[in-house]
Scaffold this motif. Structure first.
Motif: not given
Length: 362
Positions: A184-191, A340-349
């Motif tokens: 998560g930490p590098p993903a948060l940085d990227a987001l 669970a069919d709960g994502a409106s969008v599936v996207a790369p980081l």
């Protein structure tokens, strides 16, 4: 069998970790006393996953990690102390390419490590299947060395998968709710690093971490991002263009005080396994804010925390984004949301920030 390389200068830790993972039944274990020995075993033993002590004489864990990611990238789990210094070093290790960390026992190692054994085995087993991209980790290492000063990489032209028809622009007031765990930490940085300082909504983050790590995480992100980032340690009114990191070993809830949306740190719910709980964060937000004024983002992490509540959010008219399997270090949490069919969008980081901004420009 999972080939595990244990790197630690302590004979006691090497013995205890070897016993724990050997008893698990699905690990083949090799040990190294130094960073130099570990690098030699990268080719000779070809590990699927490495546990790496941060503090070692000679080549320390960070230097060894940097070489591992250069010579033969593979999942690395750091062995860290639960101190402020240990947190800063661990976050640096994750920026250099480590996928997760395990905490050393605080007291008598031989007495406490048995209680930690199930978590150790679970984390390392999950890390062994983590996705490690040589190009991505190289970029993270360069950014870590330059303190985040280098230019942001241009996103690769990978399209997001739209699972629902785009709606109109979002309301003026609302919240973005982000959940992540392993990786998560590098993903948060990227987001967060791709969002401008005038981002129109507050962003509240539940990252699974101990309490001693979330403060250093917030300070690190605050240095790297245009947005202001802080840890929630008391009742905190929420403001646009600010990011609020949940305190570790607790849960974060959204409430209203004096008419203002406010984040509070609450005792962790013992019935929930992961903390800060993403499910509990999202559920509390839906009790205070109309679903159409909420956006849920679920990124890399083991388990399924967040999938239940974000699926309900989408069902009730909210918007949800799941990180795609292409970039997630561990596609557990976002994968559960997609299943669970709960994502409106599936996207790369590298496209999630753009998806967020597109919602406000629709």
């Amino acid at each position: 069998m999972i080939k595990l390389l244990v790197v630690d200068d302590s004979p006691l830790m090497r013995r205890l970790l070897t016993e724990i993972f050997s008893a698990a039944g699905d690990f083949e274990v090799a040990v190294a006393r130094t960073g130099a020995e570990a690098l030699d075993l990268l080719t000779a033993f070809a590990p699927d996953v490495v546990t790496l002590d941060i503090h070692m004489p000679g080549m320390d864990g960070l230097a060894c990690l940097d070489q591992i990611m250069l010579i033969r990238p593979c999942p690395v789990v750091m062995v860290s102390s639960l101190t402020a210094e240990g947190a800063d070093e661990t976050l640096e290790a994750m920026a250099l390419g480590a996928v997760d960390f395990i905490a050393k026992p605080r007291g008598a190692v031989s007495l406490e490590i048995d209680a930690l054994a199930p978590e150790l085995v679970d984390k390392v087993r999950q890390a062994a299947s983590a996705r490690i991209s040589r190009a991505t980790r190289l970029r993270e290492r360069v950014r870590a060395r330059t303190g985040g000063a280098m230019a942001r990489p241009v996103p690769r032209p990978r399209a997001a998968q739209r699972i629902s028809v785009p709606r109109g622009p979002l309301p003026a007031d609302g919240l973005v709710l982000v959940g992540c765990s392993t990786g998560g930490p590098p993903a948060l940085d990227a987001l967060l690093g791709r969002l401008a300082a005038d981002f129109p909504w507050p962003i509240v983050v539940a990252q699974h971490m101990p309490a001693s790590f979330t403060g250093p995480l917030a300070r690190r992100l605050d240095r790297l991002c245009a947005l202001g980032v802080s840890e929630v340690v008391k009742a905190t009114p929420l403001h646009p263009g600010q990011v609020y990191i949940a305190r570790g070993d607790a849960d974060i809830l959204i409430t209203r005080r004096a008419g203002l949306l406010t984040a509070i740190a609450a005792p962790s719910d013992p019935e929930l396994y992961w903390h800060p709980s993403v499910d509990r964060l999202v559920s509390s937000a839906m009790a205070q804010v109309a679903p159409e004024s909420l956006v849920g983002v679920l990124m890399t992490g083991m388990g399924a925390d967040g999938a239940r509540a974000m699926t309900e959010l989408r069902t009730r008219g909210g918007h949800t984004i799941a990180e795609s399997v292409d970039t997630a270090v561990v596609w557990g949490m976002p994968g559960a949301l997609v299943a669970a069919d709960g994502a409106s969008v599936v996207a790369p980081l590298d496209r999630i920030a753009g998806e967020l901004m597109a919602l406000f420009k629709a």
